[in-house]
Motif scaffolding. Structure first.
Motif, PDB file in Angstrom:
ATOM      1  N   PRO A  63      25.693  64.590 105.592  1.00  0.00           N
ATOM      2  CA  PRO A  63      24.824  65.759 105.478  1.00  0.00           C
ATOM      3  C   PRO A  63      25.531  67.042 105.917  1.00  0.00           C
ATOM      4  N   ILE A  64      24.896  68.164 105.622  1.00  0.00           N
ATOM      5  CA  ILE A  64      25.364  69.478 106.043  1.00  0.00           C
ATOM      6  C   ILE A  64      24.731  69.742 107.406  1.00  0.00           C
ATOM      7  N   ASP A  65      25.556  69.723 108.437  1.00  0.00           N
ATOM      8  CA  ASP A  65      25.068  69.951 109.803  1.00  0.00           C
ATOM      9  C   ASP A  65      25.388  71.385 110.209  1.00  0.00           C
ATOM     10  N   MET A  66      24.356  72.137 110.522  1.00  0.00           N
ATOM     11  CA  MET A  66      24.526  73.534 110.946  1.00  0.00           C
ATOM     12  C   MET A  66      23.842  73.726 112.287  1.00  0.00           C
ATOM     13  N   ARG A  67      24.317  74.738 113.005  1.00  0.00           N
ATOM     14  CA  ARG A  67      23.711  75.052 114.309  1.00  0.00           C
ATOM     15  C   ARG A  67      23.651  76.561 114.486  1.00  0.00           C
ATOM     16  N   ASP A  68      22.799  76.993 115.391  1.00  0.00           N
ATOM     17  CA  ASP A  68      22.691  78.414 115.702  1.00  0.00           C
ATOM     18  C   ASP A  68      24.077  79.006 115.937  1.00  0.00           C
ATOM     19  N   GLY A  69      24.320  80.176 115.374  1.00  0.00           N
ATOM     20  CA  GLY A  69      25.593  80.856 115.576  1.00  0.00           C
ATOM     21  C   GLY A  69      26.655  80.488 114.556  1.00  0.00           C
ATOM     22  N   GLY A  70      26.446  79.416 113.836  1.00  0.00           N
ATOM     23  CA  GLY A  70      27.385  79.031 112.786  1.00  0.00           C
ATOM     24  C   GLY A  70      28.540  78.185 113.259  1.00  0.00           C
ATOM     25  N   ASP A  71      29.433  77.946 112.335  1.00  0.00           N
ATOM     26  CA  ASP A  71      30.589  77.079 112.554  1.00  0.00           C
ATOM     27  C   ASP A  71      31.745  77.874 113.170  1.00  0.00           C
ATOM     28  N   THR A  72      32.887  77.228 113.300  1.00  0.00           N
ATOM     29  CA  THR A  72      34.062  77.882 113.868  1.00  0.00           C
ATOM     30  C   THR A  72      34.532  79.008 112.947  1.00  0.00           C
ATOM     31  N   PRO A  73      35.221  79.997 113.502  1.00  0.00           N
ATOM     32  CA  PRO A  73      35.731  81.087 112.650  1.00  0.00           C
ATOM     33  C   PRO A  73      36.618  80.586 111.512  1.00  0.00           C
ATOM     34  N   PHE A  74      37.461  79.595 111.775  1.00  0.00           N
ATOM     35  CA  PHE A  74      38.331  79.052 110.728  1.00  0.00           C
ATOM     36  C   PHE A  74      37.505  78.472 109.576  1.00  0.00           C
ATOM     37  N   ARG A  75      36.500  77.684 109.905  1.00  0.00           N
ATOM     38  CA  ARG A  75      35.665  77.088 108.856  1.00  0.00           C
ATOM     39  C   ARG A  75      34.882  78.159 108.096  1.00  0.00           C
ATOM     40  N   ARG A  76      34.437  79.182 108.793  1.00  0.00           N
ATOM     41  CA  ARG A  76      33.731  80.271 108.108  1.00  0.00           C
ATOM     42  C   ARG A  76      34.617  80.946 107.074  1.00  0.00           C
ATOM     43  N   VAL A  77      35.911  81.074 107.392  1.00  0.00           N
ATOM     44  CA  VAL A  77      36.865  81.647 106.426  1.00  0.00           C
ATOM     45  C   VAL A  77      36.973  80.736 105.212  1.00  0.00           C
ATOM     46  N   ILE A  78      37.024  79.425 105.434  1.00  0.00           N
ATOM     47  CA  ILE A  78      37.091  78.460 104.326  1.00  0.00           C
ATOM     48  C   ILE A  78      35.835  78.565 103.471  1.00  0.00           C
ATOM     49  N   PHE A  79      34.675  78.624 104.094  1.00  0.00           N
ATOM     50  CA  PHE A  79      33.418  78.735 103.346  1.00  0.00           C
ATOM     51  C   PHE A  79      33.396  80.015 102.509  1.00  0.00           C
ATOM     52  N   ALA A  80      33.813  81.130 103.115  1.00  0.00           N
ATOM     53  CA  ALA A  80      33.814  82.414 102.409  1.00  0.00           C
ATOM     54  C   ALA A  80      34.814  82.407 101.257  1.00  0.00           C
ATOM     55  N   THR A  81      35.972  81.827 101.479  1.00  0.00           N
ATOM     56  CA  THR A  81      37.007  81.766 100.436  1.00  0.00           C
ATOM     57  C   THR A  81      36.529  80.951  99.251  1.00  0.00           C
ATOM     58  N   SER A  82      35.915  79.804  99.513  1.00  0.00           N
ATOM     59  CA  SER A  82      35.434  78.976  98.396  1.00  0.00           C
ATOM     60  C   SER A  82      34.326  79.699  97.635  1.00  0.00           C
ATOM     61  N   TRP A  83      33.502  80.468  98.332  1.00  0.00           N
ATOM     62  CA  TRP A  83      32.422  81.238  97.714  1.00  0.00           C
ATOM     63  C   TRP A  83      33.020  82.284  96.761  1.00  0.00           C
ATOM     64  N   ILE A  84      34.047  82.967  97.224  1.00  0.00           N
ATOM     65  CA  ILE A  84      34.670  84.042  96.451  1.00  0.00           C
ATOM     66  C   ILE A  84      35.493  83.497  95.282  1.00  0.00           C
ATOM     67  N   MET A  85      36.188  82.394  95.510  1.00  0.00           N
ATOM     68  CA  MET A  85      37.159  81.888  94.527  1.00  0.00           C
ATOM     69  C   MET A  85      36.564  80.995  93.441  1.00  0.00           C
ATOM     70  N   THR A  86      35.317  80.600  93.581  1.00  0.00           N
ATOM     71  CA  THR A  86      34.715  79.729  92.585  1.00  0.00           C
ATOM     72  C   THR A  86      33.525  80.417  91.927  1.00  0.00           C
ATOM     73  N   LYS A  87      33.222  79.956  90.751  1.00  0.00           N
ATOM     74  CA  LYS A  87      32.166  80.592  89.952  1.00  0.00           C
ATOM     75  C   LYS A  87      30.764  80.103  90.326  1.00  0.00           C
ATOM     76  N   GLY A  88      30.622  78.839  90.596  1.00  0.00           N
ATOM     77  CA  GLY A  88      29.293  78.289  90.850  1.00  0.00           C
ATOM     78  C   GLY A  88      28.541  78.068  89.544  1.00  0.00           C
ATOM     79  N   LYS A  89      27.576  77.188  89.588  1.00  0.00           N
ATOM     80  CA  LYS A  89      26.784  76.888  88.378  1.00  0.00           C
ATOM     81  C   LYS A  89      25.615  77.840  88.274  1.00  0.00           C
ATOM     82  N   LYS A  90      25.148  78.016  87.079  1.00  0.00           N
ATOM     83  CA  LYS A  90      23.973  78.883  86.809  1.00  0.00           C
ATOM     84  C   LYS A  90      22.723  78.063  86.860  1.00  0.00           C
TER      85      LYS A  90
END
Length: 95
Positions: free
Chosen positions: A68-95
């Motif tokens: 599962p996707i486990d999240m907590r208050d304040g979010g994940d580590t800064p490194f993981r946040r960069v990975i999440f943001a990069t994948s968001w920017i670099m991929t198109k996503g489905k409609k």
């Protein structure tokens, strides 16, 4: 500190669905200290990893960590946040 665990769904390959889900999570007060976009990026990344690794035999072990996707208050580590943001920017996503 609040934590939230949600199961990966195919719909989470849509950035729009991820944003809607993040909005709902915040409106229900289930997490604090994260923006709607941060939550959506984390959900989206987990879905990408889960469904990509399902098709690539030598990466199937990664599926265990994507769902599962486990999240907590304040979010994940800064490194993981960069990975999440990069994948968001670099991929198109489905409609």
């Amino acid at each position: 500190m609040s934590t939230l665990s949600i199961r990966v769904k195919k719909e989470f390959l849509s950035k729009e669905i991820c944003m809607e889900t993040a909005c709902k999570i915040l409106s229900e007060g289930r997490l604090r200290g994260m923006s709607e976009l941060q939550i959506a990026r984390e959900i989206y990344f987990h879905a990408l990893a889960f469904f990509f690794c399902e098709k690539v035999l030598f990466l199937r072990w990664v599926k265990r960590y994507a769902d599962p996707i486990d999240m907590r208050d304040g979010g994940d580590t800064p490194f993981r946040r960069v990975i999440f943001a990069t994948s968001w920017i670099m991929t198109k996503g489905k409609k």
